[in-house]
Design an enzyme around this catalytic site. Structure first.
Site, short mmCIF file in Angstrom:
data_model
loop_
_atom_site.label_atom_id
_atom_site.label_comp_id
_atom_site.label_asym_id
_atom_site.label_seq_id
_atom_site.Cartn_x
_atom_site.Cartn_y
_atom_site.Cartn_z
N GLU A 110 0.31 -1.02 0.00
CA GLU A 110 -0.12 -0.12 0.21
C GLU A 110 1.18 1.75 -0.32
O GLU A 110 1.26 1.26 0.58
CB GLU A 110 -0.73 0.11 1.52
CG GLU A 110 -1.20 -1.25 0.80
CD GLU A 110 -2.61 -1.40 2.80
OE1 GLU A 110 -2.33 -0.50 3.44
OE2 GLU A 110 -3.01 -2.05 3.15
N LYS A 112 1.65 4.65 1.10
CA LYS A 112 2.15 5.74 3.06
C LYS A 112 1.44 6.60 2.84
O LYS A 112 2.67 7.52 2.40
CB LYS A 112 3.18 5.43 3.45
CG LYS A 112 3.31 5.04 5.21
CD LYS A 112 4.13 5.64 5.90
CE LYS A 112 4.37 5.10 7.33
NZ LYS A 112 4.41 7.21 7.42
N ASP A 114 -0.13 10.48 3.93
CA ASP A 114 1.17 11.31 4.48
C ASP A 114 0.39 12.72 4.87
O ASP A 114 0.07 13.19 4.68
CB ASP A 114 2.32 12.55 3.80
CG ASP A 114 3.53 12.76 5.21
OD1 ASP A 114 3.39 11.87 5.90
OD2 ASP A 114 4.42 13.22 4.90
N TYR A 221 -6.67 2.34 5.21
CA TYR A 221 -5.48 1.02 4.77
C TYR A 221 -6.07 0.24 5.73
O TYR A 221 -5.34 -1.02 5.88
CB TYR A 221 -4.69 1.99 4.29
CG TYR A 221 -4.34 3.53 6.39
CD1 TYR A 221 -3.77 1.97 7.45
CD2 TYR A 221 -3.95 3.99 6.39
CE1 TYR A 221 -4.20 2.45 8.46
CE2 TYR A 221 -3.65 4.49 7.10
CZ TYR A 221 -4.13 4.30 8.76
OH TYR A 221 -3.61 4.73 9.63
N LYS A 308 10.16 3.85 4.52
CA LYS A 308 9.98 5.14 3.62
C LYS A 308 10.95 5.66 2.72
O LYS A 308 12.23 5.03 2.52
CB LYS A 308 11.27 5.73 5.08
CG LYS A 308 9.71 5.58 5.78
CD LYS A 308 9.19 6.77 7.02
CE LYS A 308 8.80 6.39 7.48
NZ LYS A 308 8.36 7.83 8.60
N CYS A 402 16.58 45.86 10.78
CA CYS A 402 15.88 45.83 9.85
C CYS A 402 17.17 45.51 8.23
O CYS A 402 18.01 47.01 8.70
CB CYS A 402 14.86 46.72 8.97
SG CYS A 402 14.08 46.75 7.51
N CYS A 405 16.47 48.61 6.14
CA CYS A 405 16.49 50.15 6.63
C CYS A 405 17.10 50.82 7.68
O CYS A 405 16.82 51.66 8.76
CB CYS A 405 14.94 51.11 6.49
SG CYS A 405 14.02 49.99 7.93
N CYS A 420 9.51 45.33 10.40
CA CYS A 420 10.20 46.17 11.06
C CYS A 420 8.97 46.95 10.67
O CYS A 420 8.02 46.85 9.75
CB CYS A 420 10.91 45.95 9.40
SG CYS A 420 11.86 48.34 9.26
N CYS A 426 10.95 51.98 5.27
CA CYS A 426 11.43 50.86 4.74
C CYS A 426 11.06 49.82 3.08
O CYS A 426 9.90 50.05 2.77
CB CYS A 426 10.91 49.51 5.12
SG CYS A 426 12.09 48.09 5.23
P1 AMP Z 1 4.40 6.24 12.20
O1 AMP Z 1 3.71 7.64 11.92
O2 AMP Z 1 5.36 6.31 11.04
O3 AMP Z 1 4.51 5.04 13.00
O4 AMP Z 1 3.80 5.30 10.60
C1 AMP Z 1 2.71 5.20 11.28
C2 AMP Z 1 1.15 5.76 10.36
O5 AMP Z 1 1.16 5.79 8.82
C3 AMP Z 1 -0.27 5.11 11.00
O6 AMP Z 1 -0.45 5.67 12.01
C4 AMP Z 1 -0.84 5.81 9.91
O7 AMP Z 1 -1.36 6.85 10.12
C5 AMP Z 1 -0.22 6.10 8.74
N1 AMP Z 1 -0.51 5.60 7.71
C6 AMP Z 1 -0.15 5.69 5.88
N2 AMP Z 1 -0.84 5.00 4.96
C7 AMP Z 1 -1.46 3.70 5.56
C8 AMP Z 1 -1.26 2.73 5.34
N3 AMP Z 1 -1.31 2.10 4.03
N4 AMP Z 1 -1.14 1.67 6.65
C9 AMP Z 1 -0.88 1.67 7.52
N5 AMP Z 1 -0.42 2.94 8.00
C10 AMP Z 1 -0.48 4.21 7.03
ZN ZN Z 2 12.69 47.60 7.08
#
Ligand code: AMP
Ligand code: ZN
Length: 674
Positions: A110, A112, A114, A221, A308, A402, A405, A420, A426
């Site tokens: 899957e 990951k 963010d 997920y 990662k 600054c 100025c 500033c 300025c």
């Molecule tokens: P970490 O925060 O580095 O411990 O990573 C874990 C977090 O990754 C989990 O709490 C999820 O919020 C996030 N995450 C994002 N995508 C996935 C996925 N496909 N499966 C599991 N966790 C995921």
């Molecule tokens: Zn200034």
């Protein structure tokens, strides 16, 4: 059909259409039909309040302010993930798990995502609770905020377990993030740093109506629970998709580790093309029985591991730090680096954000620093190679005056930036304000651009935007690269700008937080600058879209003598400080009506449409309230607006109906001056 049945049916239908639109990206009915159904449901709910339901599709707009979030226990623990950074790490992991479950092991790969993790609980198919990860054992109940996210189903499709949890990530797609930032910077506000922090910050907003305005999404997920109707991880994702959740299609069933590596290599390169950010891949054991056998350590499942991606990073020398002064006087430190290749571009500069960031990194001139390209558009410094630091490297001292100025800087309590305060003298502040004044949506002065403004200021010809109107051709000719013709055009452009209507002049003044729409509303409401200057906070707050912060900023602006004097000067040059002179009146059919324009239009531009309304005496307002008379709705009208309109019972008119009513022929003269 009984009332209860009608309501239930409408809710089911609307939930399905919502899913088509926000999860599948494939609407099956027109916005108009959707609106009609939503309106019917609203009417029924208003008439029969006994059928009220927090999961009704009419509740997506949010409402109600929470003063704090209740901490609640998770029904089952939310673990974090072990991380790996190399293929060897993954092979080691595979060796460990094979010892427990034997030699045949398959995987589900899957992405990951963010963002911020969330756990959703469904009972009898209804969303009952949404909780943040917190410490994994308990988190914050943010259900009201999560309900406003359209890709979270409020009701799911059967068959489903009576009660179960499902976990996912709340993310902010990059396009939505950039759009939010554009709106902020247009108003003179600080942009948000990155999509992830903005997403997690959104979950903790106290007003769910604010959350509803943000283009957040929820990607799922993991399904938690015993009676799952499937025996694989991959299958559980499909199950979730069938229930109506948004589960990206990129997951893959990998028969062995080499297929996992292929998946990783593919996404390491192709993640750039995703609409949202990912920071790696999660590899999970495919078979749920195996997952159970493997179980958990104290922190994380043994059956899953995150891989990662190497953030795109480079090391280079910090040569020196320069400080930029913005239009509002805010100081931003910028790291100047030895040029280095990073993700296909040469990087010479990186943002350091503010003084706190410098202290946190303890970065010093001459240090070798790690530069990273993350979600941010500008690369950032993420660390210092301490072992390479020169023993004599001096701790950095942040500037106290600054750089432009030399005025002593100030730092307001609770604000990250130094400022500033020398607003009037300025140079970058002066130039920034003039640049804003002449910009396209403000005075739109032909023949004048940023470079010329700097030239004029540097040569002492102008000190503020009012001085533009005192320039004559003879003064311009001695300037570098200023030919006879361009000098003439510049003067013409300046003269012509005197015809710009009041609301644009007001926007051009550069009052903090007064963007285009706010300027328009103020101009329409007060009709003249004198009335606006005389207004107190109460009167200001009565205007559409004006809140405390804007009201305070307007009052502060006009309380300063220099600003009032400048306005007097501009008035004496003949700029428009009242009325709506550019609008030729056609009729007064819409006189006294407040109208909201929303969506995109086929036969007319938005600006022309607004103009048409004004030509018929109507008032265009930015947001829907109980005072709105009707909405002219184009395609893709914002769903929040739509629901709000319905809730307040405000009629919607389609583009065609509206244009028909006003016999609009696609007249091109109306388009000319946009
Ligand atoms: P970490 O925060 O580095 O411990 O990573 C874990 C977090 O990754 C989990 O709490 C999820 O919020 C996030 N995450 C994002 N995508 C996935 C996925 N496909 N499966 C599991 N966790 C995921
Ligand atoms: Zn200034």
């Amino acid at each position: 059909m009984t009332i209860a049945e009608q309501i239930a049916q409408l809710r089911t239908e609307l939930n399905r259409h919502n899913h088509d639109y926000y999860v599948l990206d494939a609407p099956a009915i027109s916005d108009f039909e959707f609106d009609q159904k939503l309106k019917r449901l609203l009417d029924l709910e208003l008439t029969y309040p006994e059928f009220d339901d927090p999961n009704s599709p009419t509740k997506r707009v949010g409402g109600g302010v929470t003063s704090g979030f209740e901490t609640v226990p998770h029904r089952s623990r939310m673990y974090s993930l072990d991380n790996s950074y190399s293929k060897q790490d993954l092979l080691d992991w595979e060796t460990r798990i094979k010892k427990i479950i034997g030699d045949t092991v398959e995987y589900t790969c899957e992405l990951k995502y963010d963002g911020a993790s969330i756990s959703l609980t469904y009972e009898h198919g209804n969303l009952v609770r949404a909780v943040t990860r917190g410490d994994g054992v308990q988190g914050d109940d943010v259900t009201a905020n999560i309900r406003t996210i359209h890709s979270v189903p409020l009701q799911i499709n059967p068959p489903f377990p009576d009660i179960f949890d499902i976990r996912g990530e709340i993310i902010l797609p990059i396009a939505g993030f950039l759009e939010m930032n554009k709106m902020r910077t247009d108003k003179g506000e600080e942009p948000y740093r990155n999509p992830r922090n903005t997403a997690s910050g959104s979950l903790k907003l106290q007003d769910s109506r604010e959350v509803a305005k943000r283009p957040l999404e929820c990607l799922l997920y993991s399904v938690v629970g015993s009676e799952l109707y499937t025996d694989t991880q991959f299958g559980s994702l499909e199950l979730a998709r069938n229930w109506g959740f948004k589960v990206p299609e990129f997951n893959s069933h990998a028969k062995d580790m080499s297929s996992v590596f292929q998946f990783i290599d593919y996404w390491d390169v192709n993640r750039q093309n995703l609409p949202y950010e990912i920071d790696g891949v999660v590899v999970k054991v495919h078979n749920l029985k195996h997952q159970e056998q493997l179980g958990y350590t104290s922190k994380s499942p043994r059956w899953a591991i995150a891989y990662k991606f190497q953030a795109e990073q480079a090391m280079t020398r910090l040569e020196h730090i320069s400080y930029q002064v913005g239009r509002t006087g805010a100081i931003t430190p910028v790291a100047n680096l030895s040029p280095v290749e990073l993700a296909g571009t040469t990087v010479k500069r990186a943002s350091l954000h503010n003084a706190d960031q410098i202290t946190k990194l303890d970065v010093r001139i001459g240090d070798m620093v790690y530069v990273e390209k993350g979600g941010e558009i500008i690369p950032k410094i993420v660390g210092v190679a301490m072992e390479l630091r020169h023993p004599d490297a001096q701790q950095l001292e942040y500037i106290s005056t600054c750089p432009e100025c030399q005025t002593e800087l100030i730092r307001n309590e609770g604000e990250a930036h130094h400022y500033c305060p020398n607003i009037d003298h300025c140079p970058p502040q002066i130039i920034g304000r003039i640049d804003h004044f002449i910009s396209r949506k403000a005075m739109d002065i032909d023949g004048l651009g940023g470079e010329t403004v700097a030239l004029l200021v540097d040569n002492g010809l102008i000190k503020n935007y009012a001085d533009l109107y005192t320039l004559d051709k003879a003064q311009l000719l001695p300037l570098e690269r200023m030919a006879d013709k361009s000098a003439e055009n510049l003067i013409k452009g300046i003269l012509k700008s005197k015809e710009r209507p009041f609301h644009r002049v007001l926007f051009a003044l550069g009052i903090r937080f007064v963007g285009e729409t706010v300027a328009q509303n103020l101009a329409t409401h007060f009709k003249s600058i004198d009335a606006l200057i005389a207004a107190n906070k109460e009167t200001l707050l009565a205007v559409d879209d004006i809140g405390e912060r804007i009201a305070d900023s307007v009052i502060k602006f006009f309380s300063e003598d220099a600003n009032v004097k400048m306005i007097e000067k501009l008035k004496s040059f003949g700029l428009q400080f009242s009325g709506q002179q550019d609008i030729e009146t056609i009729s007064d059919k819409l006189s006294g009506r407040s109208i909201v324009v929303s969506g995109v239009f086929e036969r007319i531009s938005r600006d022309d449409l607004k103009k048409l309304i004004e030509q018929h005496g109507g008032k265009v307002v930015g947001s829907i309230s109980s005072k709105t008379d009707f909405v002219v709705a184009g395609d893709n009208m914002g769903p929040t607006k739509r629901v709000k309109a319905e809730k307040l019972g405000i009629p919607l008119k389609t583009e065609n109906d509206f244009l028909l009513e006003f016999e609009y022929q696609g007249n091109t003269s109306a388009r000319k001056n946009i």
